[in-house]
Design an enzyme around this catalytic site. Structure first.
Site, PDB file in Angstrom:
ATOM      1  CB  SER A 315     -27.879  36.325  50.647  1.00 26.79           C
ATOM      2  OG  SER A 315     -28.647  35.498  49.816  1.00 26.79           O
ATOM      3  CG  ASP A 326     -13.640  28.982  47.172  1.00 27.00           C
ATOM      4  OD1 ASP A 326     -13.156  29.483  48.200  1.00 27.00           O
ATOM      5  OD2 ASP A 326     -14.560  28.131  47.197  1.00 27.00           O
ATOM      6  CE  LYS A 340     -30.898  33.616  53.229  1.00 23.73           C
ATOM      7  NZ  LYS A 340     -31.267  33.127  51.892  1.00 23.73           N
TER       8      LYS A 340
END
Length: 472
Positions: A315, A326, A340
């Site tokens: 999460s 990224d 999740k």
């Protein structure tokens, strides 16, 4: 064994774990009135209700029937949607503050038993040696089979300094393990830090709570003040089940340039379509709304970084790892994360109850959905002490699907190689390897992270795993 885990997200019998929570105090009825009610289905519901009231072997209160009906509607959707009664709603709110009563275990449900997802560091359960994947089969003298997770949780809670005996079924053990624990007020220290060796720091976030960002800022500021020539930093998110969304945005923002996209969410409702940036508008909370990150030294934006993750990273911790990966701000090292990637919105109802409803999926800055897929590390490094079979989001019954995950499966069928875990060393039995203390000299993954920061070769698995066996 077919996994039928219903992860209710309760941690340490009083706090939410592994769940990305977005507090949304709006009236549910406003949306409900926009859709036409299914008359035939509601007629069937009233008929069943009447049949139970008239014919069930014992009298049943109306409140119980309605509550169980609500429970059924929500738990039938996905593993993370749930009804929160007064006690559960209060515990969720208290848990995000980092202090609650209990034993210190993140739990779920499997085959009618309470399953240990992970013990929380420095709690009674952790100190007593409770392990991931333990199945709690008895509470004192009462069998767990047939209890709801809520009922089991209530039995395990209690006043500090009172005891409870857990009977545990553990893989590899021929007989049940019986452990007596003393309940305590659990105060989770969500941030720890230290210098691993001259020039290289380590900061661990074990859970995203209200005070996590301030604690991290305070510790990192002190670290850079005492070590002005810091050459590298390891952000450790292993076994971090997640927590508050704004905390994940804040921790990511600490290391990224201002106004950088951190995460986006997308759902059916318009207010579920959002983008969160490295900006105080998106991470500052509280009445003052102060930007606590402004106290950080500028070097925090450029110091070489590694993010450590594993199958217990879920999460909010996946948001941070995905954002830094990224934007190429850090190298992600470890093993694939939990996966999740959904947002749960807390919608208060009357009488101090609420529903926890999955309302959106979240996406990394590069547009990746983590749901049921997780974050894949840039460099795969196994933990030689982690021999447990981990349950991930994709293993949960009724989990949300991910089209990107299906595309990956098709690539695998076409012969595209996928990272595989290193085989267990000969002579090592699962469950017999001694768990290591994260941040210690025996922490193999951390040592490989430091090696990467130094520009040295990184080993995928320890050649000396057998030396860590527990001797009886």
């Amino acid at each position: 064994m077919h996994t039928r885990l219903r992860n209710f997200g309760l941690i340490a019998f009083g706090a939410v774990a592994g769940v990305l929570i977005s507090l949304n105090f709006q009236a549910v009825a406003d949306r409900a009135t926009r859709t036409t009610l299914p008359i035939e289905e509601l007629r069937a519901f009233t008929e069943v209700f009447g049949a139970i009231k008239t014919n069930y072997v014992e009298p049943v209160e109306d409140k119980k029937l309605i509550t169980e009906a609500i429970n059924g509607m929500l738990t039938g959707l996905d593993p993370h949607s749930a009804y929160l009664d007064q006690e559960a709603f209060k515990e969720l709110q208290v848990g995000t503050q980092g202090q609650f009563g209990g034993l210190g275990i993140e739990v779920g449900m499997e085959d009618g038993f309470v399953k240990v997802i992970s013990p929380i560091e420095d709690t009674p359960a952790f100190k007593a040696g409770i392990k991931p994947n333990d199945l709690i089969i008895k509470l004192d003298e009462t069998p767990v089979k047939g209890m709801s997770l809520n009922d089991a949780v209530k039995r395990m809670r209690g006043k500090p300094n009172t005891t409870i005996t857990l009977t545990i079924s553990r893989k590899g053990e021929s007989a049940p393990v019986v452990v007596t624990l003393t309940r305590a007020v659990i105060r989770v220290q969500s941030v720890k830090s230290k210098i691993i060796e001259p020039g290289y720091g380590w900061v661990r976030v074990s859970q995203f709570q209200e005070a996590t960002t301030e604690n991290m800022v305070r510790q990192l500021t002190q670290m850079f003040k005492e070590n002005p020539g810091l050459k590298g930093l390891v952000l450790d998110l292993r076994n971090d089940p997640g927590g508050l969304l704004h905390g994940a945005v804040a921790i990511s923002s600490a290391f990224l340039p201002a106004k950088t996209l951190v995460v986006s969410t997308d759902g059916r409702a318009e207010d579920a379509k959002k983008k969160f940036y490295a900006s105080p508008d998106d991470y500052a909370r509280g009445s003052r709304g102060e930007d606590v990150l402004k106290a950080l030294p500028q070097a925090i934006k450029t110091v070489p970084m590694v993010v450590l993750v594993n199958g217990g990273s879920a999460s909010a911790s996946e948001i941070v790892a995905g954002a830094l990966q990224d934007h190429k701000r850090a190298t992600v090292i470890g093993t694939q994360t939990f996966g999740k990637g959904s947002v749960q919105t807390i919608m208060p109802l009357g009488n101090n109850t609420a529903i926890k409803l999955t309302t959106a999926r979240y996406y990394t800055p590069g547009g990746r959905s983590i749901q049921a897929l997780g974050i894949k590390p840039d460099i795969l490094v196994e933990d030689p002490s982690d021999t447990m079979t981990r349950v991930r989001e994709a293993d949960l019954t009724r989990h949300l699907n991910n089209s990107q995950a299906k595309a990956d499966e098709k690539k695998a069928e076409l012969g595209v190689a996928k990272a595989k875990p290193a085989p267990l060393q000969p002579g090592v039995v699962p469950g017999e390897v001694k768990p290591i203390e994260l941040g210690s000299k025996e922490d193999f993954q951390l040592q490989q992270a430091i090696a990467h920061l130094k520009g040295e070769p990184v080993k995928a698995v320890s050649p000396t795993v057998a030396e860590n066996k527990v001797t009886n």
